[in-house]
Design an enzyme around this catalytic site. Structure first.
Site, PDB file in Angstrom:
ATOM      1  N   ARG A 176      15.272  62.494 -17.160  1.00  0.00           N
ATOM      2  CA  ARG A 176      16.151  61.520 -17.806  1.00  0.00           C
ATOM      3  C   ARG A 176      17.300  61.085 -16.894  1.00  0.00           C
ATOM      4  O   ARG A 176      18.435  60.899 -17.330  1.00  0.00           O
ATOM      5  CB  ARG A 176      16.703  62.070 -19.129  1.00  0.00           C
ATOM      6  CG  ARG A 176      15.635  62.492 -20.117  1.00  0.00           C
ATOM      7  CD  ARG A 176      14.741  61.341 -20.527  1.00  0.00           C
ATOM      8  NE  ARG A 176      13.655  61.827 -21.373  1.00  0.00           N
ATOM      9  CZ  ARG A 176      12.437  62.131 -20.929  1.00  0.00           C
ATOM     10  NH1 ARG A 176      12.122  61.972 -19.649  1.00  0.00           N
ATOM     11  NH2 ARG A 176      11.517  62.572 -21.747  1.00  0.00           N
ATOM     12  N   SER A 227      17.017  60.459 -29.453  1.00  0.00           N
ATOM     13  CA  SER A 227      17.427  61.838 -29.173  1.00  0.00           C
ATOM     14  C   SER A 227      18.834  61.864 -28.584  1.00  0.00           C
ATOM     15  O   SER A 227      19.142  61.106 -27.666  1.00  0.00           O
ATOM     16  CB  SER A 227      16.455  62.494 -28.194  1.00  0.00           C
ATOM     17  OG  SER A 227      15.169  62.608 -28.760  1.00  0.00           O
ATOM     18  N   GLU A 297      22.065  63.333 -23.959  1.00  0.00           N
ATOM     19  CA  GLU A 297      21.189  62.331 -23.357  1.00  0.00           C
ATOM     20  C   GLU A 297      21.749  60.947 -23.641  1.00  0.00           C
ATOM     21  O   GLU A 297      21.585  60.026 -22.846  1.00  0.00           O
ATOM     22  CB  GLU A 297      19.777  62.465 -23.928  1.00  0.00           C
ATOM     23  CG  GLU A 297      18.755  61.529 -23.315  1.00  0.00           C
ATOM     24  CD  GLU A 297      17.350  61.815 -23.805  1.00  0.00           C
ATOM     25  OE1 GLU A 297      16.637  60.846 -24.106  1.00  0.00           O
ATOM     26  OE2 GLU A 297      16.966  62.994 -23.891  1.00  0.00           O
TER      27      GLU A 297
END
Length: 308
Positions: A176, A227, A297
């Protein structure tokens, strides 16, 4: 910020930069303040012109795609916000099995268009509510696949407005993460290498299966960003949050989802500050229980309260 400023026209009057534009409806959380200046370019020429204008004015620049994976402060954002929502174009080269997609192109739509051709490689992307530009910056991924797996090159703007071509080895891809987070550049487009090694029916079936799984396990009744935390492998953030007894926990109008604990929902009247405070509370409780600090995130933009 002031609401009384007039629009600014650049590029011989063809390109309008608007003052004080609300950003809440441009994010999937449906929260956040206004942009000091805002533009949604309709083509790359307008993007380059607005980017050059902001640099000439020494203004901070923020790029906004689908608004997922993002939390914008209630105070809004200074400088120029450039939305890529109109920069949607994709081409499929049947000879090379390569896909070229502009920054504002929908990732799920791109995945489906590839699947209908029987081109594999983007099945994982079907349920990610973002754009190609965001996927390149974040190295978006799911179901064991990610952007880095299929990327051939990225076209981005240097500060002087020239187009730079970045190859995968320049992108410093990690989980990520990419070099575009540490050294931001405006993303124009990405080129992806797919594979015609299955039938269209097989690729569509896999794509649909990934989408069905996402719809059955993740909450879509209320606004969210997707998320919230990175998974601290081998465990998942959702499991740690659930085991900390936080499913359904609320602060103001923000709530930890019952269906999937790594989602925070805007239950109808949340502010960005509510969501920010709940993120911090979840981090505290998980750290108390597991001696592990969850890393967000979601990208937070603008000014938020000081955490003591």
């Amino acid at each position: 910020m002031t609401q009384s400023l007039p629009s600014i026209f650049i590029d011989n009057g063809n390109c309008e930069i608007q003052p004080y534009v609300s950003l809440a409806d441009m994010t999937t959380f449906r929260v956040g303040g206004a942009a000091e200046w805002f533009i949604a370019p309709h083509n790359l020429k307008e993007l380059q012109a607005s980017y050059a204008w902001a640099n000439e004015q020494a203004l901070p620049i923020t790029f906004l795609g689908a608004g997922s994976n993002l939390l914008i402060s209630d105070q809004g954002l200074p400088g120029l916000v450039i939305s890529t929502r109109y920069l949607r174009q994709r081409t499929f080269d049947p000879e090379t099995c390569q896909v070229t997609a502009y920054a504002g192109e929908s990732l799920p739509k791109l995945a489906w268009q590839a699947a209908k051709r029987g081109w594999s490689g983007l099945e994982w992307a079907v349920g990610i509510p973002g754009t190609v530009g965001g996927a390149l910056v974040m190295n978006a991924g799911a179901h064991g696949g990610c952007t880095a797996d299929v990327l051939t090159e990225v076209h981005a703007l240097d500060k002087d407005g020239t187009v730079q071509v970045l190859k995968p080895e320049h992108m410093a891809f990690q989980y990520r993460s990419s070099i575009l987070q540490q050294s931001p550049k405006p993303v124009l487009l990405g080129v992806f290498q797919l594979h015609a090694n299955q039938s269209a029916e097989q690729v569509k079936a896999t794509t649909q299966s990934h989408l069905d799984h996402r719809l059955s396990t993740q909450p879509y009744d209320w606004p969210s960003c997707g998320s919230v935390f990175r998974n601290p492998l081998p465990r998942t953030a959702g499991w740690l949050i659930e085991q900390s007894g936080l499913k359904g926990y609320s602060l103001g109008g923000a709530q930890v989802a019952q269906k999937h604990a790594n989602f925070i929902l805007n239950s109808g009247n949340a502010t960005a500050t509510d969501i920010f405070n709940l993120i911090h509370y979840v981090q505290q409780k998980v750290e108390e229980n597991w001696s592990l600090l969850l890393k967000p995130e979601v990208k937070m933009l603008g000014k938020f309260p000081q955490i003591t």
